[in-house]
Design a protein around this motif. Structure first.
Motif, mmCIF file in Angstrom:
data_model
loop_
_atom_site.group_PDB
_atom_site.id
_atom_site.type_symbol
_atom_site.label_atom_id
_atom_site.label_comp_id
_atom_site.label_asym_id
_atom_site.label_seq_id
_atom_site.Cartn_x
_atom_site.Cartn_y
_atom_site.Cartn_z
ATOM 1 N N PRO A 57 0.786 -1.093 -0.081
ATOM 2 C CA PRO A 57 0.068 -0.089 0.064
ATOM 3 C C PRO A 57 1.036 1.133 0.357
ATOM 4 O O PRO A 57 0.504 2.067 0.294
ATOM 5 N N HIS A 58 2.152 1.514 0.975
ATOM 6 C CA HIS A 58 2.994 2.380 0.581
ATOM 7 C C HIS A 58 3.391 2.915 -0.412
ATOM 8 O O HIS A 58 3.446 3.848 -0.526
ATOM 9 N N GLU A 59 3.799 1.498 -1.351
ATOM 10 C CA GLU A 59 4.557 2.166 -2.626
ATOM 11 C C GLU A 59 3.748 2.317 -3.835
ATOM 12 O O GLU A 59 3.593 3.389 -4.660
ATOM 13 N N ILE A 60 2.514 1.862 -3.265
ATOM 14 C CA ILE A 60 0.594 2.425 -4.287
ATOM 15 C C ILE A 60 0.480 3.615 -4.535
ATOM 16 O O ILE A 60 0.144 4.263 -4.957
ATOM 17 N N SER A 61 0.846 3.840 -2.960
ATOM 18 C CA SER A 61 0.709 4.891 -2.196
ATOM 19 C C SER A 61 1.270 6.625 -3.366
ATOM 20 O O SER A 61 1.051 7.731 -4.109
ATOM 21 N N HIS A 62 2.918 5.677 -3.320
ATOM 22 C CA HIS A 62 3.977 7.059 -4.183
ATOM 23 C C HIS A 62 3.269 6.897 -5.054
ATOM 24 O O HIS A 62 3.461 7.930 -5.968
ATOM 25 N N LEU A 63 3.021 5.377 -6.595
ATOM 26 C CA LEU A 63 2.460 5.503 -7.983
ATOM 27 C C LEU A 63 1.327 6.796 -8.005
ATOM 28 O O LEU A 63 1.606 6.636 -8.841
ATOM 29 N N GLN A 78 6.682 12.592 11.499
ATOM 30 C CA GLN A 78 6.350 13.399 11.002
ATOM 31 C C GLN A 78 5.693 14.157 10.130
ATOM 32 O O GLN A 78 4.336 14.412 9.815
ATOM 33 N N SER A 79 5.594 13.283 9.156
ATOM 34 C CA SER A 79 4.792 13.336 7.693
ATOM 35 C C SER A 79 3.456 12.612 8.011
ATOM 36 O O SER A 79 2.362 13.175 7.332
ATOM 37 N N GLN A 80 3.302 11.363 8.814
ATOM 38 C CA GLN A 80 2.014 10.838 8.901
ATOM 39 C C GLN A 80 1.239 11.560 9.605
ATOM 40 O O GLN A 80 0.392 11.979 9.071
ATOM 41 N N GLY A 82 -1.798 1.359 6.073
ATOM 42 C CA GLY A 82 -2.943 1.082 6.766
ATOM 43 C C GLY A 82 -2.801 0.382 8.595
ATOM 44 O O GLY A 82 -3.758 0.264 9.379
ATOM 45 N N ILE A 83 -1.901 0.385 9.121
ATOM 46 C CA ILE A 83 -1.283 -0.025 10.390
ATOM 47 C C ILE A 83 -0.318 1.091 10.986
ATOM 48 O O ILE A 83 0.389 1.533 10.319
ATOM 49 N N SER A 84 -0.900 0.882 12.352
ATOM 50 C CA SER A 84 -0.230 2.694 13.121
ATOM 51 C C SER A 84 1.038 1.264 13.761
ATOM 52 O O SER A 84 0.909 0.105 14.112
ATOM 53 N N SER A 85 2.581 2.762 13.687
ATOM 54 C CA SER A 85 3.563 2.364 14.117
ATOM 55 C C SER A 85 3.451 3.007 15.234
ATOM 56 O O SER A 85 4.061 4.501 16.103
ATOM 57 N N GLY A 101 4.026 10.808 3.352
ATOM 58 C CA GLY A 101 2.267 11.311 4.759
ATOM 59 C C GLY A 101 1.879 10.494 4.366
ATOM 60 O O GLY A 101 0.812 9.353 5.367
ATOM 61 N N LEU A 102 1.595 10.721 3.155
ATOM 62 C CA LEU A 102 -0.246 9.917 2.857
ATOM 63 C C LEU A 102 0.922 8.471 2.870
ATOM 64 O O LEU A 102 0.003 7.100 2.546
ATOM 65 N N ALA A 103 1.891 7.705 1.582
ATOM 66 C CA ALA A 103 2.407 6.301 1.807
ATOM 67 C C ALA A 103 2.407 6.332 2.914
ATOM 68 O O ALA A 103 1.415 5.000 2.644
ATOM 69 N N THR A 104 2.977 6.531 4.151
ATOM 70 C CA THR A 104 3.163 5.737 5.424
ATOM 71 C C THR A 104 1.606 5.925 6.110
ATOM 72 O O THR A 104 0.400 4.598 7.077
#
Length: 171
Positions: free
Chosen positions: A6-12, A77-79, A35-38, A28-31
């Motif tokens: 999902p992270h990489e698809i967001s970048h695409l 921060q970005s997320q 869907g899973i908080s860190s 921020g969008l990609a992270t």
């Protein structure tokens, strides 16, 4: 894989709409789309906020730090900024940002066009939404009445101790 795809698809997807989005928006969008908080990211962000060590948003427009610890903070921060924008300005705010950055490459100008405020104001709003370290003055201001009451009761207790004749104390 659950996080990476999902992270990489967001970048695409963002890359297909915006030629050069700000790093903080892209990551921020990609992270966030993972869907899973860190918990690690949340802890890093909280520690940086408490110690006044957040990275200025302007520095995260065109690059992320090379230092691994600072890079981890930049992702967290970005997320957090993206989540803040979504909560404060809605999905429409994020859509306006993406649309603005599809036409403008300047980080400051894109935020201004999309949200009607400069990058510094956005950063200030976001930071004020974070749990902050309470310094001694703010604690005293918030609890001044109770502190005065406690000090008075302490003084009365100490005076009573001095005036009470204790058998083991010589007169």
């Amino acid at each position: 894989m659950e996080r990476v795809i999902p992270h990489e698809i967001s970048h695409l997807l963002l890359g297909s709409l915006v030629a050069a989005p700000p790093y903080w928006l892209d990551e921020g969008l990609a992270t966030n789309n993972e869907g899973i908080s860190s918990p690690t990211g949340e802890a890093i962000l909280a520690a940086a906020a408490l110690n006044d060590q957040l990275i200025p948003l302007k520095q995260l427009c065109y690059a992320f730090p090379e230092d691994p610890q600072q890079a981890a903070l930049a992702y967290a921060q970005s997320q957090s900024v993206v989540v803040f924008i979504r909560e404060r300005y809605g999905r429409e705010g994020l859509q306006k940002l993406i649309q603005a950055f599809s036409q403008v490459r300047d980080c400051e100008l894109g935020v201004q066009e999309a949200l009607g405020l400069n990058l510094t104001a956005l950063e200030a709003q976001w930071q004020s939404s974070l749990p902050q370290r309470r310094n001694l003055l703010s604690i005293l201001a918030a609890n001044g009445g109770w502190l005065v009451l406690w000090l008075i009761s302490l003084a009365i207790t100490l005076l009573l101790i001095q005036w009470i004749p204790w058998p083991w104390r010589s007169a």
